[in-house]
Design an enzyme around this catalytic site. Structure first.
Site, PDB file in Angstrom:
ATOM      1  N   LYS A 170      19.061  -9.601 -14.187  1.00  0.00           N
ATOM      2  CA  LYS A 170      17.721  -9.962 -13.632  1.00  0.00           C
ATOM      3  C   LYS A 170      17.065 -10.705 -14.673  1.00  0.00           C
ATOM      4  O   LYS A 170      16.519 -10.146 -15.530  1.00  0.00           O
ATOM      5  CB  LYS A 170      16.840  -8.798 -13.027  1.00  0.00           C
ATOM      6  CG  LYS A 170      15.972  -9.275 -12.090  1.00  0.00           C
ATOM      7  CD  LYS A 170      14.990 -10.211 -12.218  1.00  0.00           C
ATOM      8  CE  LYS A 170      13.713  -9.614 -13.074  1.00  0.00           C
ATOM      9  NZ  LYS A 170      12.751 -10.915 -13.455  1.00  0.00           N
ATOM     10  N   GLY A 201      14.477 -13.112  -9.552  1.00  0.00           N
ATOM     11  CA  GLY A 201      13.622 -12.576  -8.839  1.00  0.00           C
ATOM     12  C   GLY A 201      12.522 -12.061  -9.609  1.00  0.00           C
ATOM     13  O   GLY A 201      12.746 -12.401 -10.738  1.00  0.00           O
ATOM     14  N   GLY A 203      10.312  -9.247 -11.362  1.00  0.00           N
ATOM     15  CA  GLY A 203      10.274  -7.949 -12.076  1.00  0.00           C
ATOM     16  C   GLY A 203       9.710  -6.890 -11.203  1.00  0.00           C
ATOM     17  O   GLY A 203      10.619  -5.829 -11.096  1.00  0.00           O
ATOM     18  N   GLU A 245      14.389  -3.125 -25.872  1.00  0.00           N
ATOM     19  CA  GLU A 245      13.650  -4.094 -27.016  1.00  0.00           C
ATOM     20  C   GLU A 245      12.342  -4.366 -26.539  1.00  0.00           C
ATOM     21  O   GLU A 245      12.266  -5.253 -25.896  1.00  0.00           O
ATOM     22  CB  GLU A 245      14.835  -5.231 -27.135  1.00  0.00           C
ATOM     23  CG  GLU A 245      15.142  -5.777 -28.283  1.00  0.00           C
ATOM     24  CD  GLU A 245      15.827  -5.005 -29.035  1.00  0.00           C
ATOM     25  OE1 GLU A 245      15.096  -4.284 -30.013  1.00  0.00           O
ATOM     26  OE2 GLU A 245      16.990  -4.720 -29.070  1.00  0.00           O
ATOM     27  N   CYS A 279       9.331 -11.872 -30.678  1.00  0.00           N
ATOM     28  CA  CYS A 279       8.848 -10.363 -30.674  1.00  0.00           C
ATOM     29  C   CYS A 279       8.962 -10.129 -32.257  1.00  0.00           C
ATOM     30  O   CYS A 279       8.263  -9.147 -32.577  1.00  0.00           O
ATOM     31  CB  CYS A 279       9.827  -9.576 -29.690  1.00  0.00           C
ATOM     32  SG  CYS A 279      11.518  -9.822 -29.950  1.00  0.00           S
ATOM     33  N   GLU A 369      -0.006  -7.301 -29.963  1.00  0.00           N
ATOM     34  CA  GLU A 369       1.025  -8.180 -29.867  1.00  0.00           C
ATOM     35  C   GLU A 369       0.262  -9.457 -29.079  1.00  0.00           C
ATOM     36  O   GLU A 369       0.067  -9.355 -27.901  1.00  0.00           O
ATOM     37  CB  GLU A 369       2.346  -8.014 -29.184  1.00  0.00           C
ATOM     38  CG  GLU A 369       3.414  -9.215 -29.241  1.00  0.00           C
ATOM     39  CD  GLU A 369       4.911  -8.578 -28.912  1.00  0.00           C
ATOM     40  OE1 GLU A 369       5.014  -8.027 -27.443  1.00  0.00           O
ATOM     41  OE2 GLU A 369       5.632  -8.718 -29.473  1.00  0.00           O
TER      42      GLU A 369
HETATM   43  P1  NAP Z   1       7.739  -8.339 -19.131  1.00  0.00           P
HETATM   44  O1  NAP Z   1       6.912  -8.460 -17.483  1.00  0.00           O
HETATM   45  O2  NAP Z   1       7.898  -7.177 -19.845  1.00  0.00           O
HETATM   46  O3  NAP Z   1       8.965  -9.007 -18.386  1.00  0.00           O
HETATM   47  C1  NAP Z   1      10.389  -8.939 -18.996  1.00  0.00           C
HETATM   48  C2  NAP Z   1      11.536  -8.729 -17.832  1.00  0.00           C
HETATM   49  O4  NAP Z   1      10.928  -7.488 -17.107  1.00  0.00           O
HETATM   50  C3  NAP Z   1      11.360  -9.982 -17.046  1.00  0.00           C
HETATM   51  O5  NAP Z   1      12.242 -10.202 -16.403  1.00  0.00           O
HETATM   52  C4  NAP Z   1      10.171  -9.308 -15.921  1.00  0.00           C
HETATM   53  O6  NAP Z   1      10.339  -9.898 -14.633  1.00  0.00           O
HETATM   54  C5  NAP Z   1      10.825  -7.927 -15.788  1.00  0.00           C
HETATM   55  N1  NAP Z   1      10.051  -6.898 -15.275  1.00  0.00           N
HETATM   56  C6  NAP Z   1       8.708  -6.996 -15.183  1.00  0.00           C
HETATM   57  N2  NAP Z   1       8.214  -5.845 -14.414  1.00  0.00           N
HETATM   58  C7  NAP Z   1       8.898  -4.971 -14.267  1.00  0.00           C
HETATM   59  C8  NAP Z   1       9.245  -3.714 -13.651  1.00  0.00           C
HETATM   60  N3  NAP Z   1       8.241  -3.057 -13.112  1.00  0.00           N
HETATM   61  N4  NAP Z   1      10.704  -3.205 -13.472  1.00  0.00           N
HETATM   62  C9  NAP Z   1      11.615  -4.017 -13.830  1.00  0.00           C
HETATM   63  N5  NAP Z   1      11.367  -5.169 -14.555  1.00  0.00           N
HETATM   64  C10 NAP Z   1      10.369  -5.710 -14.644  1.00  0.00           C
HETATM   65  O7  NAP Z   1       7.072  -9.144 -19.916  1.00  0.00           O
HETATM   66  P2  NAP Z   1       6.049 -10.661 -19.471  1.00  0.00           P
HETATM   67  O8  NAP Z   1       5.066 -10.417 -18.640  1.00  0.00           O
HETATM   68  O9  NAP Z   1       6.873 -11.952 -19.325  1.00  0.00           O
HETATM   69  O10 NAP Z   1       5.110 -10.841 -20.970  1.00  0.00           O
HETATM   70  C11 NAP Z   1       4.051  -9.890 -21.377  1.00  0.00           C
HETATM   71  C12 NAP Z   1       3.843  -9.597 -22.940  1.00  0.00           C
HETATM   72  O11 NAP Z   1       5.183  -9.011 -23.006  1.00  0.00           O
HETATM   73  C13 NAP Z   1       4.067 -10.876 -23.773  1.00  0.00           C
HETATM   74  O12 NAP Z   1       2.870 -11.235 -23.983  1.00  0.00           O
HETATM   75  C14 NAP Z   1       4.762 -10.214 -24.905  1.00  0.00           C
HETATM   76  O13 NAP Z   1       3.750  -9.487 -25.809  1.00  0.00           O
HETATM   77  C15 NAP Z   1       5.666  -9.235 -24.457  1.00  0.00           C
HETATM   78  N6  NAP Z   1       7.144  -9.683 -24.446  1.00  0.00           N
HETATM   79  C16 NAP Z   1       7.950  -9.394 -25.462  1.00  0.00           C
HETATM   80  C17 NAP Z   1       9.180  -9.936 -25.346  1.00  0.00           C
HETATM   81  C18 NAP Z   1      10.197  -9.250 -26.459  1.00  0.00           C
HETATM   82  O14 NAP Z   1      11.052 -10.087 -26.834  1.00  0.00           O
HETATM   83  N7  NAP Z   1      10.297  -8.257 -26.792  1.00  0.00           N
HETATM   84  C19 NAP Z   1       9.759 -10.779 -24.495  1.00  0.00           C
HETATM   85  C20 NAP Z   1       8.735 -11.324 -23.484  1.00  0.00           C
HETATM   86  C21 NAP Z   1       7.677 -10.657 -23.451  1.00  0.00           C
HETATM   87  P3  NAP Z   1       9.062 -11.088 -14.437  1.00  0.00           P
HETATM   88  O15 NAP Z   1       9.718 -12.375 -15.161  1.00  0.00           O
HETATM   89  O16 NAP Z   1       9.325 -11.287 -12.994  1.00  0.00           O
HETATM   90  O17 NAP Z   1       7.942 -10.610 -14.845  1.00  0.00           O
END
Ligand code: NAP
Ligand code: MG
Length: 462
Positions: A170, A201, A203, A245, A279, A369
């Site tokens: 996903k 889709g 998250g 991660e 990250c 972050e």
């Molecule tokens: P995120 O919501 O954690 O997204 C990561 C993945 O998880 C996406 O595929 C997301 O889908 C999915 N997801 C979201 N909610 C979920 C749930 N309840 N259950 C299962 N999967 C779920 O991160 P983001 O909103 O894109 O970014 C927010 C912050 O996260 C950033 O500002 C940054 O600080 C951090 N981040 C860290 C990394 C890293 O490499 N460690 C990467 C990206 C972001 P959707 O795309 O539909 O949300």
């Protein structure tokens, strides 16, 4: 941009179960470039079923043959390198040259490393009177973010396939086109049907259904700490393997003996690449009080030089969030020496390369972050002070140490609570384990350590 209107399940593009779609936006000009289906629980069910059906045969495939399929996948990625770079640029906004070198280049390296590791890994060992077999864990649910869209996919899928696992992916809602391209590459490489499956889709819908699915044996997640905690809790309740991660707030520690100009220049470049959406970025620069003013001047100059050359942030939400952090930095008393919260262009989610001086370790911008092109320069009095500051966040993903003498830098790095440290600008190594101490995560990706995440041991005694 070309997009599929179905899910890649069981070796074919199948109609989505629902009718909702996700609009894919180019963050450089805010135009909608494509639509992809928004998967629901039924799509996830079908994909997990396909992965489950494909598992026994793939697990029993000799490692050398699995290696050959992964090598074929690497070759397709090489052949479609330009298309990959253009797709990442269109949906993430990264400058094309960065997309070519990093977003397309690194996954090719990583896929190649797993083609070799699949063939050479010791899946069987003798321990006294036992034979220990390393067997695949089963069906993997992979949930990936948008920041390195193809790398994050390959860093999970390649080792899973090498181990003999099957996968349901996903990808992030912001970068589904790269994921569809990857599914095409898997197909072209001749992987058996059901070994890899893709459900695009949201998250909160498809991601949550995958993480909680009883047919998934291991969940591998990269993304925010908030979502990672939820996924860890769900997996824990089901006694399921999980790899997380998560975020980082890494320190770039410049010891007084270091080449200051080089350490500052590389440090700024490290954060500005990918517009700070990395990250492991070294977003805190730690400088000795005697060199502080000089470092601030060098950093401001280096950031200003970036000017227009950095890409936008991925979406409107991140654009608002990152500029909010910059405003918070100003409000808490840090001194802006480059950039600022104003959007530098009328269109696109751009943020200027930003540098803060006079940042104290407890400020929000030094603790949380930001995930944008923002560097905080923090002053330290002596080495113990530097270590306390470096280790003084909930995170521990990466870092850097600079010193005239390599041994001096290594001694400092060994005291850091973090998963990887670059010494005097050491190069990225796709075979080195990557992952976090503390709240930066659980588990390791890349190289042999990344492969072992997808294996479980069985001991036979004779
Ligand atoms: P995120 O919501 O954690 O997204 C990561 C993945 O998880 C996406 O595929 C997301 O889908 C999915 N997801 C979201 N909610 C979920 C749930 N309840 N259950 C299962 N999967 C779920 O991160 P983001 O909103 O894109 O970014 C927010 C912050 O996260 C950033 O500002 C940054 O600080 C951090 N981040 C860290 C990394 C890293 O490499 N460690 C990467 C990206 C972001 P959707 O795309 O539909 O949300
Ligand atoms: Mg999200």
């Amino acid at each position: 941009m070309k997009a599929h209107d179905g899910m890649y399940i069981g070796g074919e593009w199948r109609a989505a179960a629902g009718t909702d779609t996700i609009a894919v936006v180019n963050p450089a000009d805010e135009q909608v470039i494509a639509h992809v289906p928004a998967g629901i629980a039924e799509d996830v069910d079908a994909a997990v079923f396909a992965a489950h059906e494909a598992f026994p045969a793939w697990a029993a495939t000799p490692p050398a043959e699995r290696a050959a399929r992964i090598a074929a996948l690497r070759d397709v990625l090489v052949a479609r390198k330009d298309e990959i770079a253009e797709t990442v640029t269109a949906e993430l906004g990264a400058p094309l040259q960065f997309s070519q070198m990093v977003h397309a280049g690194v996954p090719i390296l990583v896929a190649g490393s797993y083609a070799e590791l699949a063939a050479s890994y010791a899946f069987e060992e003798k321990v006294g009177n036992s034979t220990v077999y390393a067997e695949p864990v089963g069906v993997v649910g992979a949930i990936t973010p948008w920041n390195y869209p193809l790398h994050q996919i390959v860093a999970k899928v390649a080792p899973a396939l090498a181990a003999g696992c099957t996968v349901v992916l996903k990808p992030a809602e912001d970068t589904p086109l790269t994921a569809q391209l990857f599914a095409e590459a898997v197909h072209e490489a001749g992987l058996p049907a059901g070994v890899f499956n893709l459900v695009t889709g949201l998250g909160t819908v498809a991601g949550q259904a995958l993480a909680a699915h009883p047919g998934v044996d291991l969940v591998s997640f990269t993304g925010s700490t908030a979502v990672g905690k939820q996924i860890g809790a769900t997996a824990g309740a089901a006694v399921k393997r999980v790899a997380l991660e998560l975020g980082g707030k890494s320190a770039n520690v410049i010891l007084p003996s270091a080449d200051l100009a080089k350490a500052v220049g590389v440090g700024i470049a490290n954060v500005m690449g990918n517009s700070g959406q990395t990250c492991s970025a070294w977003t805190r620069m730690l400088v000795h009080t005697s060199q502080y003013d000089e470092a601030v001047a060098l950093a401001a100059e280096a950031a200003a030089k970036y000017g227009d050359r950095i890409g936008p942030l991925v979406n409107a939400k991140q654009h608002t969030r990152v500029r909010g952090y910059i405003e918070k930095g100003v409000a808490e008393g840090a001194r802006l020496v480059a950039g600022g919260p104003e959007a530098p262009r009328e269109q696109g989610y751009f943020v200027s390369p930003t540098v803060f001086a006079d940042v104290t370790p407890e400020m929000t911008i030094a603790q949380e972050e930001i995930f944008g092109p923002v560097v905080s320069i923090i002053r330290y009095e002596d080495e113990d002070d530097a270590l306390r500051i470096a280790n003084g966040t909930v995170y521990g993903l990466a870092g850097a140490v600079w010193a005239a003498d390599e041994a001096e830098a290594v001694a400092f790095a060994r005291r850091m609570d973090t998963g990887q440290v670059d010494i005097n600008g050491g190069r990225f190594n796709p075979l080195a384990p990557f992952g976090g101490y503390k709240q930066s995560g659980v588990g390791r990706e890349l190289g042999a350590h990344g492969l072992s995440e997808y294996l479980q041991t069985k001991s036979l005694q004779f």
